[in-house]
Design an enzyme around this catalytic site. Structure first.
Site, mmCIF file in Angstrom:
data_model
loop_
_atom_site.group_PDB
_atom_site.id
_atom_site.type_symbol
_atom_site.label_atom_id
_atom_site.label_comp_id
_atom_site.label_asym_id
_atom_site.label_seq_id
_atom_site.Cartn_x
_atom_site.Cartn_y
_atom_site.Cartn_z
ATOM 1 N N GLU A 137 0.937 -1.374 -0.016
ATOM 2 C CA GLU A 137 -0.141 0.056 0.009
ATOM 3 C C GLU A 137 0.387 0.804 -0.343
ATOM 4 O OE1 GLU A 137 -2.895 -0.507 3.023
ATOM 5 O OE2 GLU A 137 -4.300 -1.443 2.472
ATOM 6 N N GLU A 175 7.353 -21.975 7.852
ATOM 7 C CA GLU A 175 7.578 -20.892 8.955
ATOM 8 C C GLU A 175 9.129 -21.573 10.613
ATOM 9 O OE1 GLU A 175 5.355 -20.974 13.456
ATOM 10 O OE2 GLU A 175 4.023 -19.723 11.142
#
Length: 306
Positions: free
Chosen positions: A87, A118
């Site tokens: 953004e 992860e």
């Protein structure tokens, strides 16, 4: 057992007494419970205010010197970093490389579960090395429970390269101690659905990232007053926003504002400097560049401003 594998004691894994009858609540009771628990988010942000401010200062200083900002995470935490990074270009007209996200599993992890990745500490370190992160850069490790090996590997590699390191987690320091430049703990308590950190932990992380990225851009001169004067004019909606900003700040009618925007090369910031100072586009751009894009400072040199 290592604190990175024994997670039962973590605040984010504990059962919430307020939701012990979760499966027996009515729809309205569910909504009310979520609303009640979400009140903790603002308290958590307030509790981390000094650390957030320090992170903001360190990040703005690094980027002003030519550094980059990297978010590193896995699962929900990684996706939040991707969202915030994505953004920045349309909101602040930043180049895509200025704010980047590193997520375990890469782009595929955005749309499908890849939580197993992860656990690969070495992959996190390799991702940092692949991007040639240096002492100029800032690396933010995001992990709700604080234990994600991928994130710890990335932070460790970033430290060996001299980068500024920031840790963002939702567990107390004594549960997962780390050594970083800025340690941000967002303590929202146990989740309504035990262990589901996409809930309060995810939401408070989004709030913290909003503060970090937007605050940094304010300090870098991407904002004038409370207007996004570096907005990228790339579609109809953003052109309309640009014209409204110009109209509001200059009192120009829409057609005059549109002409000014076009003469500036569709740069709101440059258009404002041209309008208020009377400078032509080339000269105004030179003044802005000389003052590192800081419109208010440039106006102090070139004209009165607003």
């Amino acid at each position: 057992m290592s604190p990175l594998t024994d997670r039962g004691h973590l605040l984010t894994e504990q059962a919430n007494p307020a939701s012990h009858s979760l499966d027996r609540l009515s729809s309205l009771e569910l909504v009310d419970l979520f609303n009640q628990e979400d009140q903790r988010l603002l308290v958590a942000i307030a509790g981390a205010r000094e650390d957030l401010a320090l992170a903001l200062d360190r990040t703005a200083a690094a980027l002003a010197q030519g550094g980059r900002l990297f978010y590193v995470g896995a699962g929900t935490s990684g996706r939040l970093g991707v969202l915030d990074a994505a953004e920045c270009p349309p909101t602040f007209c930043t180049p895509p490389e200025l704010v980047q996200a590193i997520i375990a599993g890469g782009e595929g992890a955005l749309v499908r579960s890849s939580e197993g990745l992860e656990d690969r500490r070495d992959d996190g370190a390799a991702a940092v090395a692949d991007r040639h992160i240096s002492a100029l850069d800032v690396v933010v490790g995001i992990t709700a429970g604080g234990t994600t090996p991928y994130v710890h590997g990335a932070l460790a590699e970033a430290q060996t390269r001299g980068a500024t390191t920031i840790f963002m987690a939702c567990v107390p320091r004594d549960q997962v101690p780390v050594t970083v430049d800025v340690d941000i703990r967002l303590l929202v308590g146990p989740e309504i659905l035990a262990g589901s950190t996409r809930l309060k932990a995810g939401t408070v992380t989004k709030l913290a990232l909003n503060i970090l990225s937007t605050g940094t851009m304010v300090k870098l001169g991407k904002v004038y007053g409370n207007r996004m004067v570096d907005v990228a004019v790339t579609n109809t909606k953003l052109e309309d926003r640009a014209l409204r900003i110009l109209g509001d700040l200059t009192a120009l009618e829409r057609e005059a504002a549109k002409d000014l925007l076009e003469r500036s090369g569709r740069s709101v910031k440059l258009a404002l400097l041209m309008h208020w100072s009377g400078l032509d586009r080339e000269t105004a751009q030179g003044v802005l560049t000389e003052h590192h894009g800081q419109l208010r400072v440039a106006l102090g040199v070139a004209g009165d401003g607003a």
